[in-house]
Enzyme design. Structure first.
Site, mmCIF file in Angstrom:
data_model
loop_
_atom_site.group_PDB
_atom_site.id
_atom_site.type_symbol
_atom_site.label_atom_id
_atom_site.label_comp_id
_atom_site.label_asym_id
_atom_site.label_seq_id
_atom_site.Cartn_x
_atom_site.Cartn_y
_atom_site.Cartn_z
ATOM 1 N N ARG A 16 0.762 -1.069 -0.034
ATOM 2 C CA ARG A 16 -0.099 0.024 -0.003
ATOM 3 C C ARG A 16 0.740 1.293 -0.023
ATOM 4 O O ARG A 16 1.768 1.291 0.708
ATOM 5 C CB ARG A 16 -0.809 -0.060 1.235
ATOM 6 C CG ARG A 16 -2.084 0.971 1.120
ATOM 7 C CD ARG A 16 -2.807 1.106 2.634
ATOM 8 N NE ARG A 16 -2.676 -0.050 3.379
ATOM 9 C CZ ARG A 16 -2.810 -0.155 4.700
ATOM 10 N NH1 ARG A 16 -2.901 1.269 5.193
ATOM 11 N NH2 ARG A 16 -3.076 -1.061 5.416
ATOM 12 N N SER A 105 -8.312 0.093 -0.240
ATOM 13 C CA SER A 105 -9.210 -0.232 1.014
ATOM 14 C C SER A 105 -9.892 0.999 1.347
ATOM 15 O O SER A 105 -10.657 1.559 0.747
ATOM 16 C CB SER A 105 -8.354 -0.750 1.920
ATOM 17 O OG SER A 105 -8.883 -1.486 3.242
ATOM 18 N N HIS A 106 -9.663 1.214 2.509
ATOM 19 C CA HIS A 106 -10.154 2.478 3.371
ATOM 20 C C HIS A 106 -9.593 3.849 3.460
ATOM 21 O O HIS A 106 -9.864 4.568 4.107
ATOM 22 C CB HIS A 106 -10.814 2.138 4.926
ATOM 23 C CG HIS A 106 -9.544 1.711 5.579
ATOM 24 N ND1 HIS A 106 -8.764 0.579 5.614
ATOM 25 C CD2 HIS A 106 -9.141 2.446 6.456
ATOM 26 C CE1 HIS A 106 -8.003 0.606 6.367
ATOM 27 N NE2 HIS A 106 -7.813 1.850 7.037
ATOM 28 N N LYS A 115 -4.028 -6.467 -2.450
ATOM 29 C CA LYS A 115 -4.113 -7.446 -1.572
ATOM 30 C C LYS A 115 -4.171 -8.665 -2.184
ATOM 31 O O LYS A 115 -4.778 -8.993 -3.463
ATOM 32 C CB LYS A 115 -5.664 -7.194 -1.062
ATOM 33 C CG LYS A 115 -5.696 -6.089 -0.146
ATOM 34 C CD LYS A 115 -7.099 -5.931 0.684
ATOM 35 C CE LYS A 115 -7.331 -4.745 1.602
ATOM 36 N NZ LYS A 115 -8.675 -4.488 2.050
ATOM 37 N N ASP A 244 -16.569 -0.019 3.296
ATOM 38 C CA ASP A 244 -15.673 0.625 3.230
ATOM 39 C C ASP A 244 -15.323 0.578 1.701
ATOM 40 O O ASP A 244 -16.105 0.050 0.810
ATOM 41 C CB ASP A 244 -14.246 0.288 3.800
ATOM 42 C CG ASP A 244 -13.550 -0.947 3.534
ATOM 43 O OD1 ASP A 244 -14.461 -1.879 2.923
ATOM 44 O OD2 ASP A 244 -12.365 -1.488 3.677
ATOM 45 N N ASP A 246 -13.548 -1.034 -0.231
ATOM 46 C CA ASP A 246 -13.374 -2.237 -0.921
ATOM 47 C C ASP A 246 -14.269 -3.229 -0.723
ATOM 48 O O ASP A 246 -14.203 -4.597 -0.927
ATOM 49 C CB ASP A 246 -11.688 -2.712 -1.183
ATOM 50 C CG ASP A 246 -11.313 -3.069 0.156
ATOM 51 O OD1 ASP A 246 -11.686 -2.705 1.152
ATOM 52 O OD2 ASP A 246 -10.268 -4.024 0.186
ATOM 53 N N ASP A 248 -14.703 -4.839 2.320
ATOM 54 C CA ASP A 248 -14.182 -6.057 3.432
ATOM 55 C C ASP A 248 -14.661 -5.449 5.108
ATOM 56 O O ASP A 248 -14.579 -6.261 5.517
ATOM 57 C CB ASP A 248 -12.987 -6.450 3.331
ATOM 58 C CG ASP A 248 -11.860 -5.587 3.186
ATOM 59 O OD1 ASP A 248 -12.067 -4.388 3.691
ATOM 60 O OD2 ASP A 248 -10.777 -5.759 2.980
ATOM 61 N N ARG A 249 -14.900 -4.317 5.150
ATOM 62 C CA ARG A 249 -15.211 -3.658 6.346
ATOM 63 C C ARG A 249 -16.625 -3.282 6.488
ATOM 64 O O ARG A 249 -17.218 -2.515 5.593
ATOM 65 C CB ARG A 249 -14.346 -2.424 6.672
ATOM 66 C CG ARG A 249 -13.014 -2.781 6.999
ATOM 67 C CD ARG A 249 -12.287 -1.286 7.506
ATOM 68 N NE ARG A 249 -11.015 -1.486 7.892
ATOM 69 C CZ ARG A 249 -10.285 -0.720 8.628
ATOM 70 N NH1 ARG A 249 -10.742 0.327 8.941
ATOM 71 N NH2 ARG A 249 -8.860 -0.953 8.623
ATOM 72 N N HIS A 331 -14.048 -5.916 10.167
ATOM 73 C CA HIS A 331 -13.582 -7.198 9.357
ATOM 74 C C HIS A 331 -14.273 -8.265 9.944
ATOM 75 O O HIS A 331 -13.830 -8.713 11.190
ATOM 76 C CB HIS A 331 -11.985 -7.513 9.086
ATOM 77 C CG HIS A 331 -11.444 -6.347 8.683
ATOM 78 N ND1 HIS A 331 -11.064 -6.605 7.106
ATOM 79 C CD2 HIS A 331 -10.679 -5.307 8.779
ATOM 80 C CE1 HIS A 331 -10.385 -5.490 6.657
ATOM 81 N NE2 HIS A 331 -10.039 -4.856 7.754
#
Length: 467
Positions: A16, A105-106, A115, A244, A246, A248-249, A331
């Site tokens: 990242r 991501s977030h 990822k 979020d 992507d 996943d949260r 998550h």
């Protein structure tokens, strides 16, 4: 040829950086070469690739695919979608051994990264740093792979809907829910899912836009839930869900606008699970509320505290055979009959199912939880080169004093007032503090203990830093 990554972008759980500053197109190509080489040497030959909606993601995805193909790997491109859809594709598509999602991501809009997953397990820790080593040495396999495209969204949505198999459809049909995708990559999947769900649904910000024009896509920050809170109040809805960048949260609010945090959601999922799986192990990270661990035990489950980090949590699930795990950050991972990865959209479906099976609204379930006073996750810069040493020094003093301390990931200290945690971030040169008590006075005393320990190691808490 070889390639050297900026030292800041190889993280514990992923890769990242800031596009155009620490992360460039050539980095993506090198990730493809290194990951392709790793997959090939482990007996694989086919990788699936997806991306989020950030403006830099098409460029990075193109270069990533070039690198994979140059390593002799066949690539299946699935286009824009949430990271869990990439995980689903990797787990369900024939002859696929690995997957890469291009995603920030977030994080802010100018961030991006990757990822990675191989044979159903997230790549993290030493595997991430091995990718860097392979690139630095130019130790790459060469070949000529092929590229194809696949539409996996319909199959993914069908799999999400299976999470409602056996649930009372009449009870589901009275639910009224708001969904805020935050202009992230989960938007199209949520639209396709909701079109087939019973009940009434209000959709917010489902158009994918890498500039995130409405609010930042991180549901763990309460300020980002204001649109969702307003929609729930305006429509007198049962609850609201947020995602979020992507997917996943997960974040949630109840009908009164209260946030239901990740560890509180995990308590609800544990109650639902343990009715049919008595004695099952439920894993939560070291930042989670003590109320969660007590509740799992009270329900007849086996609570296990584990290290923070979604990749570490997923790895521990596989080691223990746990059917449920999660983090305070939202998550949530469901094992058998699901795949064991963190999927916020599947968690949303399971929250619908749980309220029906338990016969209580999300608001009623939240009402039954103890009211705890806690800090958010407080992150602040560590003294240069002292991030890990400070934590070890604190642990040494605590042990010498006979404190009740858990050292699985930093120092988590239990006291009559509650507990406090000091740990070193795995992704940045930061220290992380969290504390929880049943009273504001107790919380103040806990933070005073933290500050005293930090002072004894020659540092102070603050100012708070962003992720």
């Amino acid at each position: 040829m070889s390639h050297v990554f900026h030292p800041s972008i190889l993280r514990e759980y992923d890769i990242r950086g800031v596009f155009g500053e620490t992360l460039e197109v050539e980095d993506a190509r090198a990730v493809g070469r290194s990951f392709g080489t790793m997959v090939a040497r482990r007996g694989g030959h086919r990788v699936v690739v997806g991306r989020d909606g950030r403006t830099s993601s098409p460029l990075l995805e193109h270069a990533l695919v070039e690198g994979l193909v140059a390593s002799g790997i066949d690539v299946v491109r699935i286009g824009v979608g949430p990271t869990p859809m990439l995980y689903y594709a990797e787990a369900s598509m024939p002859e696929v051994q690995g997957g890469v999602q291009v995603t920030g991501s977030h994080n802010p809009a100018d961030h991006n990264g990757f990822k990675l997953v191989f044979e159903g397990s997230a790549l993290f820790g030493t595997d991430i740093f091995d990718l860097g080593r392979l690139a630095g040495e130019g130790d790459w396999i060469s070949g000529s792979g092929r590229v194809e495209e696949a539409d996996v969204l319909p199959g993914y949505v069908e799999r999400l809907l299976q999470g409602l198999d056996g649930v009372d459809r009449a009870a589901l049909s009275v639910l009224r829910i708001a969904w805020d995708a935050g202009n992230g990559a989960a938007g199209p999947a949520i639209e396709a899912l909701v079109a087939r769900l019973p009940g009434e649904h209000v959709l917010l910000h489902t158009i994918v836009d890498g500039h995130f024009p409405n609010h930042h896509p991180d549901p763990t920050v309460e300020a980002n839930l204001s649109d969702l809170r307003e929609a729930v109040a305006r429509g007198s809805l049962d609850f609201g869900l947020a995602f979020d960048g992507d997917g996943d949260r997960i974040g949630a609010i109840d009908s009164t606008g209260r946030v239901v945090w990740g560890d509180q959601l995990l308590a609800i999922f544990a109650e639902d699970l343990l009715r049919n799986r008595p004695g099952a192990t439920v894993i939560a990270d070291v930042k989670a509320s003590s109320a969660l661990f007590h509740r799992i035990a009270e329900l007849g489950g086996r609570p296990e505290m584990w290290k923070t980090g979604h990749s570490l949590i997923k790895s521990r699930m596989k080691q223990t055979g746990s059917p449920l795990a999660g983090e305070m950050t939202g998550h949530i991972c469901f094992g058998d009959p699901y795949y064991g990865f963190d999927d916020a959209i599947y968690a949303a479906v399971q929250l619908m199912a749980a309220t029906v099976r338990l016969g209580r609204s999300l608001t009623e379930l939240r009402d039954a939880m103890p009211e705890m006073k806690n800090t958010p996750e407080l992150r602040f810069a560590a003294p240069p080169g002292r991030r890990l040493a400070v934590v070890e020094e604190v642990l040494g003093r605590l042990r010498a004093a006979g404190a009740r301390v858990t050292d699985i990931d930093g120092a988590r200290v239990d006291t009559p007032d509650g507990w406090w945690l000091l740990r070193a971030s795995n992704t940045q040169d930061m220290l992380v503090v969290r504390a929880e008590s049943r009273s504001e006075e107790g919380l103040a005393r806990l933070l005073a203990q933290v500050d005293a320990q930090l002072a004894a190691s020659g540092c102070v808490r603050g100012p708070e830093a962003a992720h």
